[in-house]
Write a protein that holds these residues in place. Structure first.
Motif, PDB file in Angstrom:
ATOM      1  N   GLU A 150       0.780  -0.851   0.174  1.00 19.21           N
ATOM      2  CA  GLU A 150      -0.203  -0.464   0.063  1.00 19.21           C
ATOM      3  C   GLU A 150       0.815   1.182   0.022  1.00 19.21           C
ATOM      4  O   GLU A 150       2.128   1.005   0.406  1.00 19.21           O
ATOM      5  CB  GLU A 150      -1.058  -0.239   0.920  1.00 19.21           C
ATOM      6  N   ALA A 151      -0.057   1.976  -0.555  1.00 21.50           N
ATOM      7  CA  ALA A 151       1.315   3.586  -0.517  1.00 21.50           C
ATOM      8  C   ALA A 151       0.787   4.645   0.607  1.00 21.50           C
ATOM      9  O   ALA A 151       0.110   3.929   1.271  1.00 21.50           O
ATOM     10  CB  ALA A 151       0.575   4.244  -1.648  1.00 21.50           C
ATOM     11  N   GLY A 152       1.865   5.081   0.995  1.00 22.23           N
ATOM     12  CA  GLY A 152       1.920   6.125   2.132  1.00 22.23           C
ATOM     13  C   GLY A 152       3.386   6.204   2.927  1.00 22.23           C
ATOM     14  O   GLY A 152       4.059   5.741   1.747  1.00 22.23           O
ATOM     15  N   ASP A 153       3.240   6.946   4.146  1.00 14.15           N
ATOM     16  CA  ASP A 153       4.989   6.995   4.507  1.00 14.15           C
ATOM     17  C   ASP A 153       4.131   5.924   5.656  1.00 14.15           C
ATOM     18  O   ASP A 153       3.419   5.602   6.949  1.00 14.15           O
ATOM     19  CB  ASP A 153       5.110   8.164   5.148  1.00 14.15           C
ATOM     20  N   PHE A 154       5.992   5.308   5.403  1.00 16.86           N
ATOM     21  CA  PHE A 154       5.954   4.906   6.988  1.00 16.86           C
ATOM     22  C   PHE A 154       7.293   4.664   7.461  1.00 16.86           C
ATOM     23  O   PHE A 154       7.883   4.866   7.236  1.00 16.86           O
ATOM     24  CB  PHE A 154       6.014   2.584   6.514  1.00 16.86           C
ATOM     25  N   GLY A 155       6.559   4.541   8.925  1.00 13.68           N
ATOM     26  CA  GLY A 155       7.892   5.804  10.076  1.00 13.68           C
ATOM     27  C   GLY A 155       8.458   4.295   9.939  1.00 13.68           C
ATOM     28  O   GLY A 155       8.464   3.453  10.184  1.00 13.68           O
ATOM     29  N   ILE A 156      10.219   4.472  10.429  1.00 16.43           N
ATOM     30  CA  ILE A 156      11.533   3.553  10.936  1.00 16.43           C
ATOM     31  C   ILE A 156      11.791   4.416  12.129  1.00 16.43           C
ATOM     32  O   ILE A 156      11.694   5.071  12.402  1.00 16.43           O
ATOM     33  CB  ILE A 156      12.410   3.898  10.149  1.00 16.43           C
ATOM     34  N   ALA A 157      11.396   3.125  13.855  1.00 15.23           N
ATOM     35  CA  ALA A 157      11.523   4.026  14.896  1.00 15.23           C
ATOM     36  C   ALA A 157      13.103   2.647  15.509  1.00 15.23           C
ATOM     37  O   ALA A 157      12.990   1.750  14.611  1.00 15.23           O
ATOM     38  CB  ALA A 157      10.346   3.796  15.404  1.00 15.23           C
ATOM     39  N   CYS A 158      14.477   3.549  16.336  1.00 11.26           N
ATOM     40  CA  CYS A 158      14.777   2.333  16.728  1.00 11.26           C
ATOM     41  C   CYS A 158      13.453   1.808  17.652  1.00 11.26           C
ATOM     42  O   CYS A 158      13.786   2.459  19.022  1.00 11.26           O
ATOM     43  CB  CYS A 158      16.142   3.474  17.009  1.00 11.26           C
ATOM     44  N   ASN A 159      14.051   0.439  17.985  1.00  8.42           N
ATOM     45  CA  ASN A 159      13.383   0.250  19.735  1.00  8.42           C
ATOM     46  C   ASN A 159      14.569  -0.406  19.847  1.00  8.42           C
ATOM     47  O   ASN A 159      14.157  -1.592  21.139  1.00  8.42           O
ATOM     48  CB  ASN A 159      12.290  -0.673  18.738  1.00  8.42           C
ATOM     49  N   GLU A 160      15.908  -0.213  20.485  1.00  8.75           N
ATOM     50  CA  GLU A 160      17.180  -0.427  21.317  1.00  8.75           C
ATOM     51  C   GLU A 160      17.363   1.019  21.994  1.00  8.75           C
ATOM     52  O   GLU A 160      17.925   1.667  21.174  1.00  8.75           O
ATOM     53  CB  GLU A 160      17.899  -1.474  20.673  1.00  8.75           C
ATOM     54  N   TYR A 161      17.566   0.836  22.999  1.00  2.39           N
ATOM     55  CA  TYR A 161      18.108   1.978  23.583  1.00  2.39           C
ATOM     56  C   TYR A 161      19.821   2.406  22.890  1.00  2.39           C
ATOM     57  O   TYR A 161      20.158   1.878  23.362  1.00  2.39           O
ATOM     58  CB  TYR A 161      17.786   2.558  24.431  1.00  2.39           C
ATOM     59  N   CYS A 162      19.806   3.612  22.201  1.00  2.34           N
ATOM     60  CA  CYS A 162      20.689   3.410  21.833  1.00  2.34           C
ATOM     61  C   CYS A 162      21.822   4.804  22.421  1.00  2.34           C
ATOM     62  O   CYS A 162      22.546   5.056  21.787  1.00  2.34           O
ATOM     63  CB  CYS A 162      20.753   3.884  20.622  1.00  2.34           C
ATOM     64  N   GLY A 163      21.122   5.324  23.443  1.00  2.91           N
ATOM     65  CA  GLY A 163      22.018   6.846  24.410  1.00  2.91           C
ATOM     66  C   GLY A 163      20.893   8.037  23.987  1.00  2.91           C
ATOM     67  O   GLY A 163      19.567   7.878  24.394  1.00  2.91           O
ATOM     68  N   ILE A 164      20.888   8.912  24.616  1.00  2.00           N
ATOM     69  CA  ILE A 164      19.995  10.273  25.004  1.00  2.00           C
ATOM     70  C   ILE A 164      19.751  10.850  23.410  1.00  2.00           C
ATOM     71  O   ILE A 164      18.597  10.918  23.728  1.00  2.00           O
ATOM     72  CB  ILE A 164      21.138  11.225  25.427  1.00  2.00           C
ATOM     73  N   GLY A 165      19.846  10.638  22.724  1.00  2.00           N
ATOM     74  CA  GLY A 165      18.426  10.864  21.512  1.00  2.00           C
ATOM     75  C   GLY A 165      18.223   9.915  20.802  1.00  2.00           C
ATOM     76  O   GLY A 165      18.000   9.854  19.601  1.00  2.00           O
ATOM     77  N   HIS A 166      17.648   8.530  21.843  1.00  2.00           N
ATOM     78  CA  HIS A 166      16.869   7.504  20.903  1.00  2.00           C
ATOM     79  C   HIS A 166      15.757   7.884  20.871  1.00  2.00           C
ATOM     80  O   HIS A 166      14.776   7.759  19.655  1.00  2.00           O
ATOM     81  CB  HIS A 166      17.252   6.083  21.948  1.00  2.00           C
ATOM     82  N   HIS A 167      14.670   9.124  21.052  1.00  2.00           N
ATOM     83  CA  HIS A 167      14.164   9.084  21.098  1.00  2.00           C
ATOM     84  C   HIS A 167      13.476  10.126  19.984  1.00  2.00           C
ATOM     85  O   HIS A 167      11.779   9.806  19.579  1.00  2.00           O
ATOM     86  CB  HIS A 167      13.379   9.812  22.700  1.00  2.00           C
ATOM     87  N   MET A 169      15.730   9.580  17.154  1.00  2.00           N
ATOM     88  CA  MET A 169      16.029   7.925  16.509  1.00  2.00           C
ATOM     89  C   MET A 169      15.068   7.411  14.861  1.00  2.00           C
ATOM     90  O   MET A 169      14.333   6.637  15.687  1.00  2.00           O
ATOM     91  CB  MET A 169      16.574   6.785  16.818  1.00  2.00           C
ATOM     92  N   THR A 170      13.827   8.717  14.417  1.00  2.00           N
ATOM     93  CA  THR A 170      13.596   7.771  13.487  1.00  2.00           C
ATOM     94  C   THR A 170      14.271   7.853  11.805  1.00  2.00           C
ATOM     95  O   THR A 170      14.344   8.751  11.499  1.00  2.00           O
ATOM     96  CB  THR A 170      11.861   8.868  13.546  1.00  2.00           C
ATOM     97  N   GLY A 171      12.732   7.586  10.750  1.00  2.00           N
ATOM     98  CA  GLY A 171      13.408   7.300   9.300  1.00  2.00           C
ATOM     99  C   GLY A 171      12.325   7.210   8.733  1.00  2.00           C
ATOM    100  O   GLY A 171      10.941   7.452   9.620  1.00  2.00           O
ATOM    101  N   ARG A 172      12.204   7.397   7.409  1.00  2.00           N
ATOM    102  CA  ARG A 172      10.754   7.158   6.934  1.00  2.00           C
ATOM    103  C   ARG A 172      10.984   6.645   5.417  1.00  2.00           C
ATOM    104  O   ARG A 172      12.350   6.727   4.432  1.00  2.00           O
ATOM    105  CB  ARG A 172      10.086   8.292   6.348  1.00  2.00           C
ATOM    106  N   ILE A 173      10.242   5.363   4.747  1.00  2.00           N
ATOM    107  CA  ILE A 173      10.172   4.733   3.424  1.00  2.00           C
ATOM    108  C   ILE A 173       8.830   5.546   3.293  1.00  2.00           C
ATOM    109  O   ILE A 173       7.670   5.212   3.691  1.00  2.00           O
ATOM    110  CB  ILE A 173       9.876   3.294   3.767  1.00  2.00           C
ATOM    111  N   ARG A 174       8.470   6.216   1.753  1.00  2.00           N
ATOM    112  CA  ARG A 174       7.737   6.601   1.348  1.00  2.00           C
ATOM    113  C   ARG A 174       6.732   5.842   0.057  1.00  2.00           C
ATOM    114  O   ARG A 174       8.694   5.091  -0.454  1.00  2.00           O
ATOM    115  CB  ARG A 174       8.488   7.738   0.748  1.00  2.00           C
ATOM    116  N   VAL A 175       5.997   5.409   0.175  1.00  2.00           N
ATOM    117  CA  VAL A 175       6.071   3.932  -0.977  1.00  2.00           C
ATOM    118  C   VAL A 175       4.973   4.987  -1.958  1.00  2.00           C
ATOM    119  O   VAL A 175       3.776   5.290  -1.055  1.00  2.00           O
ATOM    120  CB  VAL A 175       4.902   3.180  -0.339  1.00  2.00           C
TER     121      VAL A 175
END
Length: 177
Positions: A150-167, A169-175
């Motif tokens: 399906e088309a749309g924006d899909f979010g990528i999140a980090c689900n392993e704590y990786c430090g102070i900026g963990h919250h 840490m996001t990305g995106r795949i656009r379909v």
């Protein structure tokens, strides 16, 4: 010390009640069912990804991703390249403190081999809302095959704590269609 100890100190030699035997049998059969169902669910569940994994140095992976992004970049969002690879081309995503790089633009209904690795710490690739979760380790290149349905924006999140900026840490795949 029990409040009222058993009459016979060798309680394990006492006969087992029929109800007790029934519950032991039910628990044993349920355990067998769950064991074999977990194996079957891998094949019929459609949610467990089979991945390929290879060893790679973080520097070599970073170079692969930079070359990929430079070759297929179509625009830029907030300083991060938006990359539109041709159908069938291998796709690369890099995890590092605290970002997923680059942003991807994929075509709906087409299959892509997505390569994932980290150049610093362990991160968790969580593609939402489709609930794909993979641990991403430095020194290992994970490859999954993904076919967006399906088309749309899909979010990528980090689900392993990786430090102070963990919250953040996001990305995106656009379909796109």
């Amino acid at each position: 010390m029990a409040i009222s100890p058993p009459q016979n100190r060798l309680w394990w030699n006492e006969p087992i009640e029929r109800v007790e035997i029934g519950w032991v049998v039910v628990a044993f059969l349920w355990g067998l069912f769950m064991f074999f169902f977990m194996i079957a669910w891998h094949f019929i569940g459609g949610q467990n990804l089979s991945t390929e994994t290879y060893r790679i140095t973080p520097a070599a992976y970073e170079q692969k991703v930079a070359t990929f992004a430079e070759k297929y970049q179509v625009s830029e969002e907030s300083g991060v390249p938006v990359v539109r690879p041709p159908v069938g081309e291998d796709v690369f995503i890099l995890a590092r403190l605290w970002e997923w790089w680059p942003l991807l633009e994929l075509k709906k209904g087409q299959s892509y081999r997505i390569h994932l690795s980290s150049i610093d710490w362990q991160h968790g690739f969580s593609l939402q809302p489709v609930n794909i979760n993979i641990s991403v380790h430095p020194g290992y290149e994970q490859i999954i095959t993904l076919t967006p349905t399906e088309a749309g924006d899909f979010g990528i999140a980090c689900n392993e704590y990786c430090g102070i900026g963990h919250h953040m840490m996001t990305g995106r795949i656009r379909v796109v269609e």
